[in-house]
Design a protein around this motif. Structure first.
Motif, PDB file in Angstrom:
ATOM      1  N   SER A 203      -9.949  -1.810  12.447  1.00  0.00           N
ATOM      2  CA  SER A 203     -10.290  -0.781  12.640  1.00  0.00           C
ATOM      3  C   SER A 203     -11.280   0.874  12.539  1.00  0.00           C
ATOM      4  CB  SER A 203      -9.190  -0.240  14.289  1.00  0.00           C
ATOM      5  OG  SER A 203      -8.599   0.652  13.599  1.00  0.00           O
ATOM      6  N   LEU A 204     -11.015   0.832  11.374  1.00  0.00           N
ATOM      7  CA  LEU A 204     -11.959   1.845  11.213  1.00  0.00           C
ATOM      8  C   LEU A 204     -13.042   1.274  10.440  1.00  0.00           C
ATOM      9  CD1 LEU A 204      -8.917   3.459   8.077  1.00  0.00           C
ATOM     10  CD2 LEU A 204      -9.443   3.900   9.889  1.00  0.00           C
ATOM     11  N   GLN A 205     -13.484   0.347  10.171  1.00  0.00           N
ATOM     12  CA  GLN A 205     -15.290   0.193   9.978  1.00  0.00           C
ATOM     13  C   GLN A 205     -15.762   0.196  11.058  1.00  0.00           C
ATOM     14  OE1 GLN A 205     -14.732  -4.278   8.722  1.00  0.00           O
ATOM     15  NE2 GLN A 205     -13.090  -3.830   7.130  1.00  0.00           N
ATOM     16  N   PRO A 206     -15.719  -0.042  12.411  1.00  0.00           N
ATOM     17  CA  PRO A 206     -16.304   0.528  13.208  1.00  0.00           C
ATOM     18  C   PRO A 206     -16.694   1.785  13.398  1.00  0.00           C
ATOM     19  CG  PRO A 206     -15.163  -1.056  14.838  1.00  0.00           C
ATOM     20  CD  PRO A 206     -14.382  -1.050  12.752  1.00  0.00           C
ATOM     21  N   LEU A 207     -15.802   2.878  12.786  1.00  0.00           N
ATOM     22  CA  LEU A 207     -16.301   3.776  12.583  1.00  0.00           C
ATOM     23  C   LEU A 207     -16.271   4.849  11.636  1.00  0.00           C
ATOM     24  CD1 LEU A 207     -12.428   5.463  13.948  1.00  0.00           C
ATOM     25  CD2 LEU A 207     -14.465   4.480  15.591  1.00  0.00           C
ATOM     26  N   ASN A 208     -16.482   3.693  10.634  1.00  0.00           N
ATOM     27  CA  ASN A 208     -17.519   3.521   9.272  1.00  0.00           C
ATOM     28  C   ASN A 208     -16.813   5.035   8.476  1.00  0.00           C
ATOM     29  OD1 ASN A 208     -20.313   2.707   9.656  1.00  0.00           O
ATOM     30  ND2 ASN A 208     -20.958   4.128  11.267  1.00  0.00           N
ATOM     31  N   ILE A 209     -15.570   4.643   8.853  1.00  0.00           N
ATOM     32  CA  ILE A 209     -14.224   5.527   8.283  1.00  0.00           C
ATOM     33  C   ILE A 209     -13.945   5.134   6.912  1.00  0.00           C
ATOM     34  CG2 ILE A 209     -12.189   6.458   7.960  1.00  0.00           C
ATOM     35  CD1 ILE A 209     -11.993   6.949  11.329  1.00  0.00           C
ATOM     36  N   HIS A 210     -14.192   5.313   5.836  1.00  0.00           N
ATOM     37  CA  HIS A 210     -13.929   4.525   4.400  1.00  0.00           C
ATOM     38  C   HIS A 210     -12.279   4.287   4.410  1.00  0.00           C
ATOM     39  CE1 HIS A 210     -13.877   2.521   0.166  1.00  0.00           C
ATOM     40  NE2 HIS A 210     -13.568   3.240   0.068  1.00  0.00           N
ATOM     41  N   LEU A 211     -11.688   3.698   3.959  1.00  0.00           N
ATOM     42  CA  LEU A 211     -10.161   3.241   3.605  1.00  0.00           C
ATOM     43  C   LEU A 211      -9.944   3.452   2.098  1.00  0.00           C
ATOM     44  CD1 LEU A 211      -7.288   4.354   4.185  1.00  0.00           C
ATOM     45  CD2 LEU A 211      -7.035   2.038   3.948  1.00  0.00           C
ATOM     46  N   ALA A 212      -9.121   3.914   1.201  1.00  0.00           N
ATOM     47  CA  ALA A 212      -8.715   3.416  -0.200  1.00  0.00           C
ATOM     48  C   ALA A 212      -7.310   3.859  -0.804  1.00  0.00           C
ATOM     49  CB  ALA A 212      -9.699   4.373  -1.083  1.00  0.00           C
ATOM     50  N   TYR A 213      -6.856   2.645  -1.222  1.00  0.00           N
ATOM     51  CA  TYR A 213      -5.342   3.046  -1.417  1.00  0.00           C
ATOM     52  C   TYR A 213      -5.404   3.834  -3.035  1.00  0.00           C
ATOM     53  CZ  TYR A 213      -4.895  -0.801   2.369  1.00  0.00           C
ATOM     54  OH  TYR A 213      -4.556  -1.274   2.950  1.00  0.00           O
ATOM     55  N   LEU A 214      -4.087   4.349  -3.516  1.00  0.00           N
ATOM     56  CA  LEU A 214      -4.558   4.751  -4.302  1.00  0.00           C
ATOM     57  C   LEU A 214      -2.537   5.194  -4.601  1.00  0.00           C
ATOM     58  CD1 LEU A 214      -6.752   8.298  -3.472  1.00  0.00           C
ATOM     59  CD2 LEU A 214      -6.938   5.993  -4.673  1.00  0.00           C
ATOM     60  N   PRO A 215      -2.205   4.238  -5.366  1.00  0.00           N
ATOM     61  CA  PRO A 215      -0.304   3.932  -5.906  1.00  0.00           C
ATOM     62  C   PRO A 215      -0.038   4.861  -6.797  1.00  0.00           C
ATOM     63  CG  PRO A 215      -1.934   1.791  -6.661  1.00  0.00           C
ATOM     64  CD  PRO A 215      -3.087   3.357  -5.575  1.00  0.00           C
ATOM     65  N   GLN A 216       1.192   5.490  -6.651  1.00  0.00           N
ATOM     66  CA  GLN A 216       1.371   6.004  -7.505  1.00  0.00           C
ATOM     67  C   GLN A 216       2.949   5.602  -7.996  1.00  0.00           C
ATOM     68  OE1 GLN A 216       0.334   9.899  -6.324  1.00  0.00           O
ATOM     69  NE2 GLN A 216       0.534  10.331  -8.768  1.00  0.00           N
ATOM     70  N   PHE A 217       3.711   5.770  -8.607  1.00  0.00           N
ATOM     71  CA  PHE A 217       5.571   5.803  -8.618  1.00  0.00           C
ATOM     72  C   PHE A 217       5.625   6.018  -7.138  1.00  0.00           C
ATOM     73  CE2 PHE A 217       4.964   5.664 -13.897  1.00  0.00           C
ATOM     74  CZ  PHE A 217       5.003   4.597 -13.614  1.00  0.00           C
ATOM     75  N   GLY A 218       6.307   4.951  -6.572  1.00  0.00           N
ATOM     76  CA  GLY A 218       7.438   5.222  -5.997  1.00  0.00           C
ATOM     77  C   GLY A 218       6.150   5.490  -4.255  1.00  0.00           C
ATOM     78  N   LEU A 219       5.275   6.201  -4.194  1.00  0.00           N
ATOM     79  CA  LEU A 219       4.394   6.482  -2.706  1.00  0.00           C
ATOM     80  C   LEU A 219       3.092   5.516  -3.318  1.00  0.00           C
ATOM     81  CD1 LEU A 219       2.082   8.804  -4.362  1.00  0.00           C
ATOM     82  CD2 LEU A 219       4.094   9.566  -4.566  1.00  0.00           C
ATOM     83  N   VAL A 220       2.172   5.711  -1.721  1.00  0.00           N
ATOM     84  CA  VAL A 220       1.515   4.947  -1.646  1.00  0.00           C
ATOM     85  C   VAL A 220       0.537   6.202  -1.135  1.00  0.00           C
ATOM     86  CG1 VAL A 220      -0.547   3.353  -1.462  1.00  0.00           C
ATOM     87  CG2 VAL A 220       1.227   1.945  -1.875  1.00  0.00           C
ATOM     88  N   ARG A 221      -0.906   6.743  -1.741  1.00  0.00           N
ATOM     89  CA  ARG A 221      -1.410   7.420  -1.075  1.00  0.00           C
ATOM     90  C   ARG A 221      -2.542   6.782  -0.083  1.00  0.00           C
ATOM     91  NH1 ARG A 221      -3.724  10.419  -5.332  1.00  0.00           N
ATOM     92  NH2 ARG A 221      -4.064  11.821  -3.840  1.00  0.00           N
ATOM     93  N   LEU A 222      -3.503   7.025   1.129  1.00  0.00           N
ATOM     94  CA  LEU A 222      -4.197   6.309   1.362  1.00  0.00           C
ATOM     95  C   LEU A 222      -5.016   7.021   1.861  1.00  0.00           C
ATOM     96  CD1 LEU A 222      -1.799   4.478   4.441  1.00  0.00           C
ATOM     97  CD2 LEU A 222      -2.929   3.909   2.257  1.00  0.00           C
TER      98      LEU A 222
END
Length: 417
Positions: A203-222
């Protein structure tokens, strides 16, 4: 506006020097609304530099080159610019006087012919005067692309970027607004998280919002990013999607942060709260304290650390009871509790966090399984206890424990706000 960052030097390619310049330049360009589409490291030869310039000619608006400027014969960037722009080097009196003043005044030595060569610059270039070094920056335009050559010395490069290049870009280019929002999630791996939020991500694509996954130990930053003409409109769109995400994964959703790491968010929260912290470390060997003191202003929140690696030091320095160790083992929440309370008392801190564990490869004095780390956060008259098993190898256990520290502190400090 699209940009490319080019770092020049064989020392970068062979790993002799770590490239920090492109990180800084990328952050600064992004902050003003310039999109960095590529970063590349190349050898310091005329052929390599020209090939790179040809590759990006008229494909991007800006090419920033760092390195290859200086008094030595192997610094070839000026020669390359002269070649590429069909130009010639001319002597610049103002640059020469600056170099002469710096060498003879600050360094207190005679100027050499090699230093004098730095005053020869392409006749067509706009000079970016370097008040903190001898090599000036050079800006040249060919057709639709602006090329900027900066010295590779980090503090000189940073000065020229912030004081010369960014003002030029703001004046000469039409920049779009750019907004980033980063969501913290914990307790779920990257691949499983991607499955759970697949429809939301679509649903982000029609809004031109880019999503990046940034994993670290024990967590994932979006990280959600979007460019446009209005910051307020972009923020409203992104925040609405984040609210939808929170409803979708409430058990994993922690919050929003715009810091570039969880550690930096913890530092920011410590400064805002006015709270002080101490550490009592065993298996992490001072890694938490070292990180906490690695940033400017750490004396405002950090009181001290006791690195009680040996069992007896926990007793003699922190006041851990021998009976506690005998009953529960040195790797236990009970021992970690007394360590944290001891550090909080000794350093008169508002908070204290402790670690005790078996990082491996041997068990040492503890009975717990290898990879086990017990941690306690002490605040006021209360404590929170945690036990984790980070597996192996040893370095992973230590790093994971340090990263888990930031998550524990983040949750506590966020709740205090």
């Amino acid at each position: 506006m699209k940009a490319v960052i080019v770092t020049i030097g064989d020392e970068l390619l062979i790993g002799q020097v770590i490239d920090t310049n492109s990180v800084f330049i990328g952050q600064e360009l992004e902050a003003i609304g310039c999109t960095v589409v590529e970063k590349v490291a190349i050898s310091d030869t005329i052929e390599a530099i020209i090939d790179t310039m040809i590759r990006y000619q008229n494909k991007v608006d800006l090419v920033v080159l760092t390195g290859g400027l200086g008094p030595t014969k192997d610094d070839v960037t000026k020669k390359t610019l002269v070649n590429y722009f069909n130009d010639e080097l001319i002597f610049n009196d103002e640059v020469f006087l600056h170099v002469k003043k710096l060498i003879e005044g600050y360094y207190n030595r005679p100027i050499t012919e090699m230093n004098r060569q730095q005053a020869y610059l392409p006749s067509k270039c706009t000079i970016l005067f370097n008040d903190v070094g001898t090599a000036p920056g050079m800006l040249m335009v060919k057709e639709q692309t602006t090329f900027v050559s900066l010295p590779g010395v980090p503090y000189e490069m940073k000065y020229l970027v912030t004081e010369k290049l960014l003002p030029y870009i703001k004046e000469q280019f039409k920049l779009e607004a750019i907004v980033h929002k980063t969501v913290l999630t914990v307790g779920i791996g990257e691949s499983l998280l991607a499955e759970k939020i697949e429809q939301w991500e679509d649903s982000l694509q029609p809004l031109n919002i880019h999503l990046a996954y940034l994993p670290q130990f024990g967590l994932v930053r979006l990280r959600l990013s979007k460019t446009g003409s209005s910051v307020d409109a972009i923020e409203a769109e992104i925040l609405q999607k984040i609210r939808e995400l929170q409803l979708l994964i409430p058990e994993f959703f922690i919050g929003i942060t715009n810091a570039d790491s969880l550690f930096n968010e913890v530092v920011l929260l410590l400064k805002q709260s006015g709270l002080t912290i101490a550490t009592a470390e065993s298996c992490t060997g001072g890694s938490i304290a070292q990180k906490l003191t690695s940033v400017e202003g750490s004396s405002g929140y950090f009181k001290g650390s006791a690195i009680t690696y040996a069992t007896e030091s926990k007793v003699n320095i922190l006041g851990v009871q021998q009976q506690t160790i005998d009953t529960f083992s040195v790797v236990s929440e009970e021992v970690a509790r007394e360590m944290a309370i001891g550090a909080k008392r000794i350093y008169q801190a508002d908070l204290a966090i402790s670690t005790t564990g078996n990082a491996g490869p041997l068990k040492g004095d503890g009975d717990a399984e290898i990879g086990t780390v017990c941690m306690v956060l002490a605040y006021g008259d209360q404590v929170e206890s945690f036990t984790f098993n980070f597996g192996q190898p040893r370095n992973k256990v230590i790093q994971a424990a340090v990263e888990k520290t930031w998550l524990i502190l983040y949750k506590y400090l966020k709740n205090k706000q």
